[in-house]
Design an enzyme around this catalytic site. Sequence first.
Site, mmCIF file in Angstrom:
data_model
loop_
_atom_site.group_PDB
_atom_site.id
_atom_site.type_symbol
_atom_site.label_atom_id
_atom_site.label_comp_id
_atom_site.label_asym_id
_atom_site.label_seq_id
_atom_site.Cartn_x
_atom_site.Cartn_y
_atom_site.Cartn_z
ATOM 1 N N GLU A 115 28.793 1.405 -4.756
ATOM 2 C CA GLU A 115 28.310 2.594 -4.988
ATOM 3 C C GLU A 115 27.361 2.983 -3.781
ATOM 4 O O GLU A 115 26.687 2.278 -3.166
ATOM 5 C CB GLU A 115 27.253 2.395 -6.298
ATOM 6 C CG GLU A 115 26.634 3.814 -6.882
ATOM 7 C CD GLU A 115 25.949 3.467 -8.129
ATOM 8 O OE1 GLU A 115 25.956 4.222 -9.070
ATOM 9 O OE2 GLU A 115 25.261 2.671 -8.026
ATOM 10 N N LYS B 219 28.859 10.692 -10.519
ATOM 11 C CA LYS B 219 28.516 10.033 -11.686
ATOM 12 C C LYS B 219 28.035 11.155 -12.550
ATOM 13 O O LYS B 219 27.201 11.894 -12.511
ATOM 14 C CB LYS B 219 27.640 9.081 -11.214
ATOM 15 C CG LYS B 219 26.993 8.196 -12.171
ATOM 16 C CD LYS B 219 26.058 7.063 -11.697
ATOM 17 C CE LYS B 219 25.665 5.980 -12.542
ATOM 18 N NZ LYS B 219 24.815 4.942 -12.057
ATOM 19 N N CYS C 225 28.855 2.016 -11.319
ATOM 20 C CA CYS C 225 27.536 1.013 -11.989
ATOM 21 C C CYS C 225 27.980 1.503 -13.446
ATOM 22 O O CYS C 225 28.788 1.121 -14.053
ATOM 23 C CB CYS C 225 26.489 1.851 -11.278
ATOM 24 S SG CYS C 225 25.042 0.698 -11.499
#
Length: 325
Positions: A45, A127, A162
């Site tokens: 990430e 995200k 994540c």
Amino acid sequence: MGQQVRVAAVQAEPVWNDLEGGVQKVISIIDDAAKNGANVLGFPEVFIPGYPWTMYANSPYSNGDFFLEYLRNSMSKDSAEMKRICDAVKRAGIFVVLGYSERDNGSMYISQAFINTEGEIIHNRRKIKPTHVERAYWGTGEGDSLKSVVPTSFGRVGGLNCWEHTQPLLRYYEYEQDVDIHVASWPAVWERPAELKGKWPYSIGGTMSQRISQCLAFEGACVVLVCTQVISEQNAEKNRIVGWPYPQLPGGGFSMIFGADSEPLCEPLPAGTEGILYADIDLEDKMKSKQFLDVVGHYSRPDLLSLRVNKHPSRPVHYANDNEE
């Protein structure tokens, strides 16, 4: 035997708050993976310009100058720096999922670029919900970021960032997209020190992060590449985490490759060591696992439980005529 694919998961330290240095390191890793026969390569990430743990160790106000520099060293999708990375991917002839902090004018997003063997970004997802303090610095992804799987010559490749892996509905929608190989992009994460018991959640640790990634392999009957950052002792000050008891340096890495039945396919690297993990997989193994568990197929009950998805991105500005700009 089905299609044979060599997959690779990165465990490495970013070049902190240094866009040019980050681009050079990404290209070097791509070249190394290609020399070792990789077909699909996954990055951690926000590998460019690194995951800034200072946002947990210090207040948003005191981090103001740090994050201004972080914004300057984040990367635009349509930039000369990204073009250099895409050119490197084309030369290597592999498929890459790159985690990076995407700069879009004055905003940032935790993004993954899906780059094909021709060096083209065929998908860029953000995200959908930054985690906890991340929301002070990064924006949210829209409906188009719910798409997390793309077709490639090496199977259907997906990716999440994540704690997106903790969202059951998001995982479920990826299974519906028929993922073969999934890139789980993570920052550096450590086990909780004994002195922080009761003050820091056990769930924020390398063990749980790896387990929730392994869960995706089990539920989705897909290969999962867990890709993580590490931090060295000499970069603690640059990350503004000196004296903070959570990080154990050098460390933070927990990269792994899980098979379609969730079995580990390689030996892990030490938590503070940089390297690339490799595994040779057979895409047909997915079908063997799905005989037992297909959560969007024979093991589903859509008459009782189903998922509603809005794939359309919201926009801050709407024109009376869609042809207007």
